[in-house]
Structure formats: structure tokens, C-alpha cells
Motif scaffolding. Sequence first.
Motif, mmCIF file in Angstrom:
data_model
loop_
_atom_site.group_PDB
_atom_site.id
_atom_site.type_symbol
_atom_site.label_atom_id
_atom_site.label_comp_id
_atom_site.label_asym_id
_atom_site.label_seq_id
_atom_site.Cartn_x
_atom_site.Cartn_y
_atom_site.Cartn_z
ATOM 1 N N TYR A 135 0.752 -1.295 0.013
ATOM 2 C CA TYR A 135 0.148 0.103 -0.094
ATOM 3 C C TYR A 135 0.800 1.106 0.116
ATOM 4 O O TYR A 135 2.138 1.199 0.339
ATOM 5 C CB TYR A 135 -0.951 0.033 1.200
ATOM 6 C CG TYR A 135 -0.284 0.292 2.366
ATOM 7 C CD1 TYR A 135 0.016 1.482 3.185
ATOM 8 C CD2 TYR A 135 0.210 -1.052 3.218
ATOM 9 C CE1 TYR A 135 0.467 1.690 4.633
ATOM 10 C CE2 TYR A 135 0.832 -0.726 4.350
ATOM 11 C CZ TYR A 135 1.155 0.575 5.005
ATOM 12 O OH TYR A 135 1.634 0.640 6.361
ATOM 13 N N GLU B 153 -6.669 4.919 2.441
ATOM 14 C CA GLU B 153 -6.220 3.455 2.526
ATOM 15 C C GLU B 153 -6.620 2.845 3.815
ATOM 16 O O GLU B 153 -6.394 3.530 4.836
ATOM 17 C CB GLU B 153 -4.830 3.733 2.302
ATOM 18 C CG GLU B 153 -4.093 2.146 2.018
ATOM 19 C CD GLU B 153 -4.568 1.467 0.571
ATOM 20 O OE1 GLU B 153 -4.455 0.440 0.311
ATOM 21 O OE2 GLU B 153 -4.771 2.688 -0.333
ATOM 22 N N TYR C 161 -5.268 -0.058 6.160
ATOM 23 C CA TYR C 161 -4.207 -0.886 6.076
ATOM 24 C C TYR C 161 -3.822 -1.217 7.726
ATOM 25 O O TYR C 161 -4.322 -0.593 8.835
ATOM 26 C CB TYR C 161 -2.826 -0.174 5.697
ATOM 27 C CG TYR C 161 -2.649 1.064 6.369
ATOM 28 C CD1 TYR C 161 -1.673 1.004 7.300
ATOM 29 C CD2 TYR C 161 -3.249 2.159 6.136
ATOM 30 C CE1 TYR C 161 -1.413 2.257 8.153
ATOM 31 C CE2 TYR C 161 -2.922 3.477 6.788
ATOM 32 C CZ TYR C 161 -1.903 3.594 7.734
ATOM 33 O OH TYR C 161 -1.782 4.470 8.414
#
Length: 652
Positions: A598, A625, A627
Motif C-alpha cells: 500500500y 487507504e 491498512y
Amino acid sequence: MSMSLRDTPQSVSVITRTQLDDFAVREVNDALELATGISVERVETDRTYYTARGFDIQNFQVDGIGLPLVFGNVEGSLDPAIYDRIEVVRGGTGLMSSLSDPSATINFIRKRPVRDLQASAGLSFGSWNYRRLDADLSVPFNQSGSVRGRLVAAHEDKGSYLDRYQHRKSLFYGVIEADLGASTTLAAGHNAQYNDADSPMWGALPLNDTSGNRTGYRRSTSTATDWAYWDGKKAGSFLELSHFLDNGWQARAVLSHNRTTEDSRLFYVYGTPDPTTPGSDLFSYPSEYEFENRQTLFDVIANGPFSLFGREHELMLGASRARSTSDNTSYYGQGIGTEIPALEDWDGSYPLPAFDAGIDGSRFKDRQNSIYGAVRLNASDRLMLLAGVRRTSYKSDGIAYGEDRTKNYPDRTTPYYGASYRLGETFSLYGSYTKIFRPQTEVDITGSRLDPVTGKSYEAGIKGEFFNRKLNATFALFRARQKNLAEQAGTVPITYYAASDTLSSEGYEFDVSGEAWPGLQLAAGYTFVDIDNADGRDARTFIPRRSARLAVTYRLPSMQAMKVGASIKWQDDIHRINGTASTGSRAGEDIRVRQKSYALINLMARYEFSKHLSATLNLNNLTDEKYINSLYWEQGFYGAPRNLNVALNWTY
């Protein structure tokens, strides 16, 4: 020693004050994510580990003076407001620190007073009710500025994307410098930071169920109760005397004392959800903790030039003496092992237990003495040779959970060799070698401290200076082997470790920083690292094999009052094996928890209304994102979603 970045036979990154301000960096964790090759392992809300080149970073310095016997992690939110810059020296640094690691040394450079009046203040607001106030004042106490002082203070109060979590911190730093003569300066300073965390996570989320599937909680999910807290204070004082001689020699003596105290009431959740049975299969572990660590360090060092065979060289000699005491007390709560509701539906409600189910703890006293020296030889106009040695004695006395854990280590000698060869006006070849020796504070399941880490570290590469030394670049190859490295093996009843077999790390990295174009500031890097165990298999797979960093800012030529920029952090896939599946079609197979590659993208823009007033806008995690922060432990939690910060800054 008086070496440029180009002549230093190791890879170096510098995180500047400008970078910290541009990207609204308010935690050391965020600062180190700007450095090439550093992995920030956020295992809990208030505890973080750091790795470089495959191994944990244990060496931390302030103003070039080592802080030995640290535990390899930062608890709470360490604030960089008092520092002018942060230097990262990657690879083995047995000459710089008595704890020689093949990872890196982090050197925090404090702000110092200046001879003229200088002041700044900042006010920040952001997502999740973030609020912060900063102040920085440097004042001359007489007309010549020979006596001067500096004061830095900040207060921060913020909520969180995590359920129930809130954090407050306050910090203070004061330093006074006095010129006792034309060549002698005395400095004295003190700093303190207070952390106050409500509903922090102790441990984190289970990342898989018993069938091997990912749990997939919301980013906001927390295992903390509504009554949990983790408060702490970090304070340090120093006294420094510097003297410069007419022949180019200089000497410095530093006495420092550091104290860390923590008081916490925490709630750990253990177990693995079973999708085939009712209930959560998650269980409680409440506990109270008190912790205190005191460090006293005295270091004296002298360096300067000398002539030999018609050339000028440099010699450095020094000695250090350190003492550390650590006390840790655990008060176990009633109701350990009580099943809690499924985390998807839990609101943190859990009856506050009595913490009288048992009391245990540990007390350690560590003493460390070192003498060291190094010589830099200018063998020719192109060739520079560096050789050094450090002799260290280390003793540890202690009692852990009722057992005597005293250890006396034999004195160890750590050699260091380096060389740099200038190919011309721009490039230099370099190489270095050092041995690895580091006593460990980690304990096994019985409470005994593990044996020291030993090994060797090598590095070679090429460096370049461009655009009249405004831009520096390094390409490095590295290799290290070490054994007895502590690997986290469990958390209950204490966080305990096991010593690994021989581990090897090798790879390469590229780093470039400076002014690449008028108005364009750049800091970028790429790292590849391969870590193998004694059988040649992949080890420490929670550390990314490939990672990249980029931080760039640009002052618009058509609008000099406007600066824009971006920072990007990228890493490839990581994973860890979390036992074996016990249910479902994959029963008996390894459970592999994986975080896909990522990238996190942050943007900034600053507008200067005048030479005194400016405003900065920071947008973090632009693509929102999702994560996992770290797979360093078998549990983990998710990073922050997209968020915004606005700051108004005044300078004089």
C-alpha cells in the motif's frame, strides 16, 4: 568527527526542522516515517517499535550522546517539538554507541539558544477534535548575547478515529547557554513531557479467526474499556561544558539524567474468534502497572587534528559511564479469563475489577562503562581511512517475578573500520565494518534476560554531491549476521521473548536529499532487504522487503508566498504465521495473516500572508487507504483514515 556526509562511510539521512513543520509532524513516529529504510511498528496505540535493515533499532542519542539500556520502544507519544533535526545513521555504529546494532542509530539534535531575539507560536486544529498550541522563544540575556536562553512549550489534546481513545500531552523544554570565555561554553537544560491516554489499547485486535480467515473489523474498532488509561512522564536534564583550543582541538563533557514514569490501568483481550460457535471466544485480562526507569550518563570526548607524514589527520578519544534502574510492578485484576462480547458490537463496557488477584514485578540495575577512540587518516588527497575501537563493560543485577536475574558479562571490544575514496569532484566510494554486541533487556517466559546479541555488519556504496553540495545521494549495499536476537513469543502473563538462531540481513538502498531545483526540496529513498534464518528461509516477514519514501516541497516561482508539497510512503506485502487453523476446510494448515502492499499519500500547502504570519493545510492519507499498522505482533490494529490539519503560525 569533522567529516562531511560524503566522507562518512555509512548511509545517513537527516530529517530537518523544515520537513517536520511542512508536514505537521507532531510525533517521532511520523517523523521517522520520512526516513529511508525505517519501519515504524505501531503495535498498540501507545507503544511503538522501530526497525531498519531487518532488525530493531535500539540505539537512541541526544546531541550525539548515547542513551544506553533503552527497551527498544517508545511508550506514549514522543513529541519532536524540542528538536532542531533528527539524524539517522543506518548500519552498525559500534563506534558511536556502546550498543552496536546493524539497524540504525537515531540522533535527536536539540534546539539551542541563538544570540538574537527569536520567537514563534502556532495554533493547530484538525480531524477528531484535534487541538494544539506551540510556542518557541529564544532570548539573549545581555547585549552581546553571551548569556542566552531558549524555551519551548506545547500542549495537544485530541480525540481519535478509534472508539473511545483520547490523548493529551504537554511538554516543556528550557535551556541556558553561557560563554565563560572566548572558547568555553556552559549549557544547562531540562525537558519534560506528560502523556495522558484514555481508553488506550493494550495489545490490539485478533487478526484472524480459527478457520484462518481475516477478522476484518472496522478501522475504529478498539479492545480498550471505558475505564482504561495509560499515563506517563518523560523528563531529562543535562549539563554540558564545551571548550575549544587554539590548535583546533575541542573537548566536551556531558552529564545527563533521564527519568520515565508510567501509571496504567489496562485491559488486554486474548483468544481467537471461532466462527462455528456462539460467543466471541475472546477473553479479558485486566491489570494495573507501575513503571519507573532512571538513567544517569556521563560522557567526555575530545577530538582534533594532528600532523603525520606531511598530512593533517584527526583523532577522537572518549569515555562514558552509565547507570540505569528499572522498576515494574503488576497488579492483576479479578475476573481474568471472563469472556467478552464480540468486538463488532462491544462498546467498551466492562465492570471495573479489583486489582488484588496478585502482585508481581521486576527490578533491574544496569551499569555500563566504555572507553573509545578513533583516528581518521587522510592517506592521500583522495583516500580517507577510519579506524576505531570501543571497550565496554556491562553488569546487570535484578530480581524478576521472584527470581534472581543477576548477570555479569565479560568485557567486550567492538572494532570499527571505514574507508572513503574520492573518484573526483562529485563521487566517492566507501565501505565500513563493525562487530555487533548488545546486551538485551528482553526476558523469556521465566523472567530471565536473554543473552546478548552478537554478530558482524558490513556496508559499501557510492556517494555523490551535486549542485554545489546542495543535493546529496547515496547508494549502499549492506550485509549483517547476528544471533540471539529477541523475538516476541507471547504476552500473558508478561510480554516475553525467545532468542532466535542466526539471522542474516542483506540488501541495498538508495537515498537522495537536498535542493534538486531552485525552490524544489527533495528527500527520497528506496530500500530492499532480504532476511533469512539459519536454514536459509525467510525470517521476520512482518518487515517489508521493499519500501520507498518521498517528501517533496516546491515554492511556486509565480507566487513566492505559496509552498506546496507531498509525501509518499510505500511498502510491499508483509505477512506473519499466526499458528494453525483448527476449524473449517483449512484445519491443520498455517494461518497466514497478510497486509498487501500500500501507499500513503499526504499533501501540504502553505501560504505566507507576511514575513511573520502563515497558514498551512495538511491532508493525510489522501486515498483513504485501509491498512494494518504493523504485523510485528500477532495482533494489530488499523491506521488512521483520511484526515485534515490546519495550522496558523507566527514568527518573529
